[in-house]
Design a protein around this motif. Structure first.
Motif, PDB file in Angstrom:
ATOM      1  N   THR A 149       0.923   4.068  -9.797  1.00 22.92           N
ATOM      2  CA  THR A 149       0.039   3.068  -9.187  1.00 22.92           C
ATOM      3  C   THR A 149      -0.803   3.667  -8.057  1.00 22.92           C
ATOM      4  OG1 THR A 149       1.759   1.460  -9.656  1.00 22.92           O
ATOM      5  CG2 THR A 149       0.066   0.796  -8.059  1.00 22.92           C
ATOM      6  N   VAL A 150      -2.088   3.348  -8.073  1.00 19.41           N
ATOM      7  CA  VAL A 150      -3.014   3.810  -7.021  1.00 19.41           C
ATOM      8  C   VAL A 150      -3.052   2.752  -5.915  1.00 19.41           C
ATOM      9  CG1 VAL A 150      -5.415   4.444  -6.507  1.00 19.41           C
ATOM     10  CG2 VAL A 150      -4.422   5.006  -8.752  1.00 19.41           C
ATOM     11  N   GLN A 151      -2.880   3.187  -4.683  1.00 20.95           N
ATOM     12  CA  GLN A 151      -2.878   2.220  -3.568  1.00 20.95           C
ATOM     13  C   GLN A 151      -4.310   1.935  -3.108  1.00 20.95           C
ATOM     14  OE1 GLN A 151      -0.216   0.936  -3.438  1.00 20.95           O
ATOM     15  NE2 GLN A 151       1.500   2.345  -3.496  1.00 20.95           N
ATOM     16  N   PRO A 152      -4.643   0.659  -2.934  1.00 23.43           N
ATOM     17  CA  PRO A 152      -6.005   0.320  -2.498  1.00 23.43           C
ATOM     18  C   PRO A 152      -6.260   0.781  -1.058  1.00 23.43           C
ATOM     19  CG  PRO A 152      -4.746  -1.644  -3.196  1.00 23.43           C
ATOM     20  CD  PRO A 152      -3.778  -0.508  -3.114  1.00 23.43           C
ATOM     21  N   ILE A 153      -7.373   1.467  -0.871  1.00 23.88           N
ATOM     22  CA  ILE A 153      -7.691   1.994   0.463  1.00 23.88           C
ATOM     23  C   ILE A 153      -7.873   0.850   1.472  1.00 23.88           C
ATOM     24  CG2 ILE A 153     -10.179   2.206  -0.067  1.00 23.88           C
ATOM     25  CD1 ILE A 153      -8.231   4.657   2.148  1.00 23.88           C
ATOM     26  N   GLU A 154      -8.383  -0.293   1.006  1.00 22.08           N
ATOM     27  CA  GLU A 154      -8.596  -1.414   1.937  1.00 22.08           C
ATOM     28  C   GLU A 154      -7.253  -1.898   2.494  1.00 22.08           C
ATOM     29  OE1 GLU A 154      -9.494  -1.522  -1.334  1.00 22.08           O
ATOM     30  OE2 GLU A 154     -11.581  -0.897  -1.029  1.00 22.08           O
ATOM     31  N   THR A 155      -6.243  -1.946   1.623  1.00 20.04           N
ATOM     32  CA  THR A 155      -4.920  -2.409   2.069  1.00 20.04           C
ATOM     33  C   THR A 155      -4.308  -1.403   3.035  1.00 20.04           C
ATOM     34  OG1 THR A 155      -4.705  -3.343  -0.134  1.00 20.04           O
ATOM     35  CG2 THR A 155      -2.735  -3.375   1.245  1.00 20.04           C
ATOM     36  N   ILE A 156      -4.463  -0.127   2.709  1.00 22.12           N
ATOM     37  CA  ILE A 156      -3.939   0.909   3.612  1.00 22.12           C
ATOM     38  C   ILE A 156      -4.564   0.734   5.000  1.00 22.12           C
ATOM     39  CG2 ILE A 156      -3.975   3.399   4.084  1.00 22.12           C
ATOM     40  CD1 ILE A 156      -3.905   3.823   0.991  1.00 22.12           C
ATOM     41  N   ARG A 157      -5.869   0.507   4.999  1.00 24.07           N
ATOM     42  CA  ARG A 157      -6.569   0.367   6.297  1.00 24.07           C
ATOM     43  C   ARG A 157      -6.126  -0.887   7.041  1.00 24.07           C
ATOM     44  NH1 ARG A 157     -12.263   2.380   3.854  1.00 24.07           N
ATOM     45  NH2 ARG A 157     -12.024   4.586   4.342  1.00 24.07           N
ATOM     46  N   GLU A 158      -5.833  -1.924   6.280  1.00 20.86           N
ATOM     47  CA  GLU A 158      -5.366  -3.170   6.907  1.00 20.86           C
ATOM     48  C   GLU A 158      -4.017  -2.937   7.588  1.00 20.86           C
ATOM     49  OE1 GLU A 158      -6.843  -6.587   4.217  1.00 20.86           O
ATOM     50  OE2 GLU A 158      -4.701  -6.993   4.583  1.00 20.86           O
ATOM     51  N   VAL A 159      -3.141  -2.229   6.901  1.00 24.31           N
ATOM     52  CA  VAL A 159      -1.816  -1.941   7.481  1.00 24.31           C
ATOM     53  C   VAL A 159      -1.989  -1.060   8.721  1.00 24.31           C
ATOM     54  CG1 VAL A 159       0.440  -0.857   7.079  1.00 24.31           C
ATOM     55  CG2 VAL A 159      -0.643  -2.202   5.250  1.00 24.31           C
ATOM     56  N   ARG A 160      -2.889  -0.092   8.601  1.00 25.05           N
ATOM     57  CA  ARG A 160      -3.153   0.793   9.747  1.00 25.05           C
ATOM     58  C   ARG A 160      -3.636  -0.012  10.957  1.00 25.05           C
ATOM     59  NH1 ARG A 160      -1.682   5.618  11.736  1.00 25.05           N
ATOM     60  NH2 ARG A 160      -3.404   6.949  12.357  1.00 25.05           N
TER      61      ARG A 160
END
Ligand code: PLP
Length: 349
Positions: A149-160
């Motif tokens: 599974t590829v992680q969405p960059i937008e979600t990663i940034r939201e968590v960050r």
């Protein structure tokens, strides 16, 4: 055992190509414990540059690169949070607890996909001496046990954005970040700079025989270098291995798209001949996880059936079978895998 035509057990099985071996044989070397191996230094700089970080550190394995990253961020008794199927939780044999005294909590997910609510339901800060404090969020991209599974960059940034102001660090287990980059088109540096540290593997789809790199700030890598030596990971004329990594970065990244296309083709045929075994839309990169139970089979029966036809696959659950595409499985191997799966799945129907 029958002759193996396609070995889909893992993308760690790749053997160095003749050209990669040549690059290894030509490598300039020095003693890397003294920081004097020019090829290792070149690899560390190259990977750090690609991922948008100051410095890199060559490590013998993905597990060691991850464990060095975790211990940089989490003091003994504090906490990391991760997906419940994360490699750092399930497959590094308790190293975070055994070596670094790290406690862990995990969030559930569907196929390993990161949702902001996963880590944020766990992250705990400012709780004084009453509860364990979260120091680190770990994200895996692509997600191995989730099926590539590829992680969405937008979600990663939201968590960050939600964790950084609270003093919680983020580590990326990017063993297959190359696959995520090729599949999504997101720049490696965009993934990389969303994290404090990133580990990447050269020994999976990229086809190098050994090696991983941890990247982060220059200070963090200087500290990781000390811990690497303590862990017994200080290696000497290891430019021979770093040369394989540099070669792989030059020649084997873009071709990962071929692995993804072959995995997708295999999944499409399985979905057609045995509906319910796979949703082709879930195959995002080089990993296919079949639910062979939907075809009335156990995983063991499927694995045995395909093996008898020269195709090695891997049971990852009572009815779940994983197949991983890589450098050593070409179109002919893919056709052999398709023929074997078709026969085994339809014989059961
Ligand atoms: C997601 C992930 N992280 C880390 C690792 C560890 O790599 P190594 O086997 O080199 O220790 C693996 C290995 O398969 C992996 O799949």
């Amino acid at each position: 055992m029958p002759e193996i035509i396609a070995d889909l057990l893992s993308d760690t099985l790749t053997r160095p190509t003749p050209a990669m071996r040549e690059a290894m044989a030509r490598a300039e070397v020095g003693d890397d414990v003294f920081g004097e191996d020019p090829t290792v230094r070149a690899l560390e700089e190259r990977v750090a540059g690609l991922l948008g970080h100051e410095a890199g550190l060559f490590a013998p394995s993905g597990s060691m690169a991850n464990q060095l990253g975790l211990r940089l961020h989490v003091a003994p008794g504090r906490e990391m949070v991760a997906d419940q199927q994360a490699h750092v939780v399930r497959a590094e044999l308790g190293a975070a607890a055994a070596f670094s005294g790290i406690t862990s909590r995990t969030w559930p997910s569907v196929r390993g996909r990161l949702e902001t609510s996963g880590p944020m339901s766990l992250v705990t800060t400012g709780v004084g001496p009453y509860q364990v404090e979260t120091a680190l969020v770990v994200v895996e991209n692509t997600h191995n046990f989730g099926g590539g599974t590829v992680q969405p960059i937008e979600t990663i940034r939201e968590v960050r954005a939600a964790t950084q102001p609270r003093g919680v660090a983020m580590h990326l287990d990017g063993a297959r970040l190359w696959n995520a980059h090729v599949a999504s088109g997101v720049a490696l540096a965009d993934y990389g700079t969303a994290f404090d540290t990133v580990s990447v593997c050269l020994s999976k789809g990229l086809g190098a025989p050994v090696g991983s790199v941890l990247v982060g700030s220059a200070d963090a890598m200087a500290e990781a270098r000390i811990w690497r030596k303590r862990y017994g990971g200080g290696m000497r004329q290891v430019g021979i291995l770093a040369a394989a990594g540099l070669y792989a970065l030059e020649h084997h990244v873009e071709r990962l798209a071929d692995d993804h296309a072959r995995a997708a083709r295999f999944a499409a045929v399985c979905a057609e001949v045995a509906p319910g075994t796979i949703d082709p839309a879930t195959v995002e990169t080089n990993i296919v996880v079949l639910d062979v139970g939907a075809a009335g089979l156990t995983a063991a029966a499927f694995v045995e059936g395909t093996l008898a036809r020269g195709v090695r696959t891997y049971a990852v659950g009572p009815a779940a079978v994983r197949l991983v595409w890589h450098l050593d499985v070409d179109d002919a191997g893919t056709e052999a895998a398709i023929a074997a799966a078709r026969e085994v799945l339809t014989a059961a129907a």
